[in-house]
Design a protein around this motif. Structure first.
Motif, mmCIF file in Angstrom:
data_model
loop_
_atom_site.group_PDB
_atom_site.id
_atom_site.type_symbol
_atom_site.label_atom_id
_atom_site.label_comp_id
_atom_site.label_asym_id
_atom_site.label_seq_id
_atom_site.Cartn_x
_atom_site.Cartn_y
_atom_site.Cartn_z
ATOM 1 N N GLU A 348 -23.698 26.776 -13.162
ATOM 2 C CA GLU A 348 -23.326 28.174 -13.397
ATOM 3 C C GLU A 348 -22.361 28.275 -14.565
ATOM 4 O O GLU A 348 -22.488 29.118 -15.444
ATOM 5 C CB GLU A 348 -22.692 28.747 -12.129
ATOM 6 N N ILE A 352 -22.592 30.397 -17.934
ATOM 7 C CA ILE A 352 -21.593 31.383 -18.364
ATOM 8 C C ILE A 352 -21.151 31.101 -19.790
ATOM 9 O O ILE A 352 -21.135 31.985 -20.651
ATOM 10 C CB ILE A 352 -20.361 31.355 -17.431
ATOM 11 N N LEU A 353 -20.795 29.821 -20.012
ATOM 12 C CA LEU A 353 -20.313 29.456 -21.344
ATOM 13 C C LEU A 353 -21.372 29.725 -22.400
ATOM 14 O O LEU A 353 -21.067 30.206 -23.492
ATOM 15 C CB LEU A 353 -19.885 27.971 -21.361
ATOM 16 N N ARG A 354 -22.642 29.424 -22.028
ATOM 17 C CA ARG A 354 -23.724 29.674 -22.978
ATOM 18 C C ARG A 354 -23.876 31.180 -23.193
ATOM 19 O O ARG A 354 -24.046 31.638 -24.327
ATOM 20 C CB ARG A 354 -25.038 29.076 -22.452
ATOM 21 N N ALA A 355 -23.809 31.949 -22.109
ATOM 22 C CA ALA A 355 -23.947 33.403 -22.208
ATOM 23 C C ALA A 355 -22.825 33.990 -23.054
ATOM 24 O O ALA A 355 -23.021 34.973 -23.757
ATOM 25 C CB ALA A 355 -23.940 34.027 -20.817
ATOM 26 N N LEU A 356 -21.669 33.342 -23.003
ATOM 27 C CA LEU A 356 -20.541 33.820 -23.800
ATOM 28 C C LEU A 356 -20.657 33.381 -25.255
ATOM 29 O O LEU A 356 -19.804 33.712 -26.068
ATOM 30 C CB LEU A 356 -19.217 33.298 -23.231
ATOM 31 N N GLY A 357 -21.712 32.662 -25.545
ATOM 32 C CA GLY A 357 -21.937 32.275 -26.934
ATOM 33 C C GLY A 357 -21.374 30.914 -27.302
ATOM 34 O O GLY A 357 -21.197 30.605 -28.476
ATOM 35 N N THR A 360 -24.208 24.693 -27.589
ATOM 36 C CA THR A 360 -24.623 23.596 -26.697
ATOM 37 C C THR A 360 -23.736 22.370 -26.888
ATOM 38 O O THR A 360 -23.286 21.750 -25.930
ATOM 39 C CB THR A 360 -26.077 23.201 -27.010
ATOM 40 N N GLN A 423 -32.461 26.392 -21.109
ATOM 41 C CA GLN A 423 -32.250 27.765 -21.565
ATOM 42 C C GLN A 423 -31.118 28.343 -20.726
ATOM 43 O O GLN A 423 -31.071 28.166 -19.511
ATOM 44 C CB GLN A 423 -33.526 28.583 -21.347
ATOM 45 N N PRO A 424 -30.204 29.029 -21.344
ATOM 46 C CA PRO A 424 -29.018 29.534 -20.642
ATOM 47 C C PRO A 424 -29.387 30.356 -19.409
ATOM 48 O O PRO A 424 -28.715 30.286 -18.397
ATOM 49 C CB PRO A 424 -28.335 30.407 -21.690
ATOM 50 N N LEU A 425 -30.464 31.078 -19.503
ATOM 51 C CA LEU A 425 -30.836 31.950 -18.394
ATOM 52 C C LEU A 425 -31.079 31.147 -17.128
ATOM 53 O O LEU A 425 -30.656 31.524 -16.030
ATOM 54 C CB LEU A 425 -32.091 32.758 -18.755
ATOM 55 N N LEU A 428 -28.227 30.349 -15.087
ATOM 56 C CA LEU A 428 -27.528 31.473 -14.445
ATOM 57 C C LEU A 428 -28.285 32.029 -13.246
ATOM 58 O O LEU A 428 -27.723 32.726 -12.425
ATOM 59 C CB LEU A 428 -27.320 32.600 -15.463
ATOM 60 N N LEU B 51 -30.618 34.847 -24.535
ATOM 61 C CA LEU B 51 -30.510 33.781 -23.536
ATOM 62 C C LEU B 51 -31.864 33.150 -23.242
ATOM 63 O O LEU B 51 -31.924 32.024 -22.784
ATOM 64 C CB LEU B 51 -29.907 34.326 -22.240
ATOM 65 N N SER B 75 -25.857 31.476 -30.962
ATOM 66 C CA SER B 75 -24.649 31.378 -30.142
ATOM 67 C C SER B 75 -23.501 32.147 -30.787
ATOM 68 O O SER B 75 -22.766 32.879 -30.121
ATOM 69 C CB SER B 75 -24.248 29.914 -29.958
ATOM 70 N N ARG B 78 -24.054 35.814 -30.482
ATOM 71 C CA ARG B 78 -23.802 36.264 -29.116
ATOM 72 C C ARG B 78 -22.292 36.342 -28.859
ATOM 73 O O ARG B 78 -21.794 37.313 -28.280
ATOM 74 C CB ARG B 78 -24.457 35.304 -28.124
ATOM 75 N N ALA B 79 -21.614 35.315 -29.323
ATOM 76 C CA ALA B 79 -20.167 35.282 -29.087
ATOM 77 C C ALA B 79 -19.485 36.470 -29.762
ATOM 78 O O ALA B 79 -18.516 37.016 -29.243
ATOM 79 C CB ALA B 79 -19.589 33.967 -29.603
ATOM 80 N N MET B 84 -21.501 40.256 -21.708
ATOM 81 C CA MET B 84 -22.445 40.309 -20.593
ATOM 82 C C MET B 84 -21.724 40.387 -19.250
ATOM 83 O O MET B 84 -20.697 39.744 -19.042
ATOM 84 C CB MET B 84 -23.360 39.093 -20.622
ATOM 85 N N HIS B 90 -20.109 35.755 -11.990
ATOM 86 C CA HIS B 90 -20.106 34.502 -12.768
ATOM 87 C C HIS B 90 -18.760 34.227 -13.417
ATOM 88 O O HIS B 90 -18.659 34.030 -14.621
ATOM 89 C CB HIS B 90 -21.205 34.518 -13.832
ATOM 90 N N ALA B 107 -15.733 29.956 -26.936
ATOM 91 C CA ALA B 107 -16.989 30.000 -27.680
ATOM 92 C C ALA B 107 -16.729 30.157 -29.176
ATOM 93 O O ALA B 107 -17.538 29.731 -29.999
ATOM 94 C CB ALA B 107 -17.855 31.143 -27.172
#
Ligand SMILES: Nc1ncnc2c1ncn2[C@@H]1O[C@H](COP(=O)(O)OP(=O)(O)OP(=O)(O)O)[C@@H](O)[C@H]1O
Ligand SMILES: [Mg+2]
Lengths: 431, 218
Positions: A348, A352-357, A360, A423-425, A428, B51, B75, B78-79, B84, B90, B107
């Motif tokens: 998770e 989150i970190l990936r979703a926050l940009g 990798t 993939q980030p999704l 999550l 994503l 990335s 997105r940052a 989100m 989360h 990030a």
């Protein structure tokens, strides 16, 4: 970022601590196993050295013992030579020594002048010169075989003044009788005795000495020479109290004599000094044998120690070659499992970190830095613990410093990569 | 602001989640996305945020085509541009409220406390002051979602995507959150919120309906 890592470590410290223990424990066990081998080697060396010093000590002890025995003997010899000297007979070299020994005298003669020649010489090895003429003869009156020896008084050594004669001088017309010749007949000093028609006054009767002397009668040399028509001849010169201290006394004396009278040969007759000299040679050769024995026994024992310990070492070594890789594999597997668990828990978080940009590579580095921290702490613990029971050389230190981080990083790499590359999704969903 | 063209998403197993979706969204709008379960709402949001890569079609954010740039560039985009919020919040369990809110700095390769002052004023604004050093496990759902909101807008992204943010909230907290979205859109940002509740959707500037991966123009 380090803050984040430290917070995570604090949060999941169980996993973190177990990871450290897994590496440190297995590595410490490996070091311990290796140290056992080192210890074993040290023991082997020590035991071999011990044995070597033991043998050396034995040898030194043996040597000093031998030396004192030999020294004592030599002192004895020297002493007895000073007191007694020892006796040699000079014979003509015209007759084999064996024949002379067998008969008890030589039938070949030497000029009587030799005695004077020797006496006038500067010979130092000989003290008292007794020219003799010996023959075996029938004592017709008594119907028995006797040894008849003509002796002169002692010939004085020219270069030595006032030497006390060691033999009572024998006057012409007198006789000295050995034990067997006077005792059975009840002859006393002062009696007259007739030997083959000639009458002699008994001047001395000897107590029993040895079989030859006991059957011997001594008359004056001149009378003896007359009896056998051997004027100016003698059969031997008895040299009494030769005082040569070297080991090969006869050789030394022979050398001296040969320079003056070349056609004589020398027989040494039994004396305490001779016996001791022989003992000396025997002792020294026995000591040599003993010495060789100590050395061979020592070598044999050394060999036994070496082979038995080499065998034990081999089995210990094979245990190590089997145990250490096993321990490392266990460490690696344990760490991989712990890392997979950690990654699973953090799926998770990765999402989150990936979703926050977060890139990798950065998310991956969170895992790898954590692994590095585990490795470094494990290395420090391993080194500290190892130092409590063994010494570490530089090579070992380097290995112990770098192996834990390396193990931790390799064990972490794949699980971490597998989660961060998704993939980030996916990371999550379904949490 | 956002330009979606012929967007299709077919998941493995031949599941069509999005079917040729085209849509233009203007900046400064609060948009509600409605549709039955499994209609592709979450999938649409995910493709908007980069994503998950769509099977075909393009997404442009301020002219940048999201899937024609490298993952690293995506990335960064997105940052800097997208915040989100999720139904399940989360939050990172091992960070406290303040740290969770400032997490986006990581990030951007900034120190974790880079947004600390902004975060603190947000915390006051969101009435989380007494919770500042608490960990998520100790927070209520409404508090969690406010923390998640604060985290999403801490770097002031132009686009805020919220996937059923009110799903786990009571009415009062839902109202608070919807108002926050409204305010954020008013500041010139775009907010897209997935919701099942008509009441929530009705508060939006615009409602987009989706069914079986297709937009329903109303
Ligand atoms: N990772 C995936 N792999 C395969 N199929 C997926 C995946 N994610 C979603 N789907 C499928 O795609 C379709 C759309 O899913 P999505 O989550 O976008 O719907 P949703 O509108 O968000 O539904 P809900 O309201 O229940 O959240 C569904 O049929 C779903 O089963
Ligand atoms: Mg959904």
């Amino acid at each position: 970022m380090l803050h984040l890592i430290l917070r995570e470590i604090k949060h999941r410290r169980g996993n973190f601590i177990l990871s450290i223990i897994a590496i440190a424990l297995t590595l410490c066990l490996s070091v311990y196993s290796i140290s056992l081998l080192d210890k074993f080697d040290a023991e082997t060396t020590a035991s071999l050295q011990n044995h070597e010093t033991e043998v050396k000590q034995q040898l030194t002890k043996h040597n000093t013992e031998t030396e004192t025995v030999l020294k004592n003997l030599e002192n004895d010899i020297r002493k007895s030579m000073k007191g007694l000297g020892f006796n040699v007979y000079l014979f003509s070299n015209q007759e084999p020594i064996e024949a002379i020994k067998e008969r008890g005298y030589s039938i070949k003669t030497l000029p009587q002048a030799y005695a004077n020649k020797l006496a006038d010489s500067k010979v130092v090895t000989i003290n008292h010169l007794l020219p003799q003429l010996a023959r075996r003869t029938e004592w017709k009156e008594q119907n028995r075989n006797i040894m008849l020896i003509g002796v002169a008084g002692q010939v004085p050594m020219a270069h030595r003044n006032h030497m006390k004669p060691i033999m009572q001088p024998l006057e012409p017309g007198t006789v000295f009788l050995g034990y067997d010749l006077h005792k059975p007949l009840g002859i006393k000093v002062g009696d007259d005795v007739t030997i083959n028609g000639t009458s002699y006054k008994v001047a001395k009767t000897y107590p029993s000495r040895d079989f030859r002397d006991d059957g011997t009668a001594w008359i004056h040399l001149a009378e003896m020479q007359k009896l056998y028509n051997l004027e100016g001849k003698i059969s031997s010169i008895k040299c009494l109290g030769c005082n040569c201290a070297s080991a090969d006394r006869v050789g030394t004396i022979r050398k001296e004599l040969e320079a003056i009278i070349p056609d004589v040969q020398i027989i040494e007759v039994g004396s305490k000094a001779l016996a001791r000299a022989e003992t000396r040679v025997k002792t020294s050769s026995r000591a040599d044998t003993m010495r060789a024995q100590i050395i061979t026994q020592g070598n044999e024992k050394m060999q036994t120690i070496q082979t038995t310990r080499a065998e034990s070492r081999k089995s210990l070594e094979s245990l190590n070659t089997f145990l250490i890789p096993l321990l490392l594999i266990i460490a690696f597997i344990t760490l991989t499992v712990l890392c997979i668990l950690n990654v699973k828990h953090r799926k998770e978080e990765v999402g989150i970190l990936r979703a926050l940009g977060t890139k990798t590579s950065k998310v991956l580095s969170l895992f790898l830095i954590r692994a590095l921290i585990i490795g470094v702490i494990a290395a420090v613990i391993t080194i500290i613990v190892s130092l409590t029971f063994t010494k570490l050389d530089q090579q070992m230190l380097i290995i112990l410093a770098f192996a834990p981080p390396l193990i931790a990083l390799t064990a972490t790499w794949l699980p971490a990569l597998s989660v961060t590359s998704q993939q980030p999704l996916n990371t999550l969903r379904h949490d | 602001m956002i330009s979606i063209q012929n967007l299709s998403m077919i998941y493995p197993g031949n599941v069509t989640a999005l079917d040729d979706v085209s849509l233009e969204i203007e900046a400064g709008k609060f948009i509600a996305l409605q549709g039955p379960s499994g209609s592709g709402k979450s999938t649409l949001l995910s493709t908007l945020s980069g994503l998950v890569r769509p099977t075909s079609g393009s997404v442009k954010i301020d002219g940048t085509s999201l899937y024609e740039i490298s993952p690293a560039e995506r990335s960064v985009l997105r940052a800097e541009n997208i915040g989100m919020i999720f139904q399940n919040f989360h939050l990172l369990p091992y960070l406290n409220v303040l740290e969770n809110i400032t997490l986006p700095s990581v990030a951007k390769n900034l120190p974790l406390d880079h947004y600390a002052s902004e975060a603190k004023s947000l915390i006051d604004q969101l009435e989380l002051g007494h919770r500042i050093s608490h960990h998520p496990a100790k927070l209520s759902a409404g508090e969690c979602q406010r923390v998640a909101f604060a985290r999403a807008i801490i770097s002031q992204p132009k686009l805020l995507l919220a996937d059923e943010p009110t799903g786990n909230l009571d009415n009062k907290n839902t109202e608070i959150l919807i108002n926050l979205f409204k305010d954020y859109a008013k500041q010139g940002n775009t907010v897209i919120m997935v919701t099942h509740a008509d009441a929530d959707a009705n508060q939006a500037d615009q409602v987009i309906n989706i069914a079986d991966g297709k937009l329903i123009t109303s």
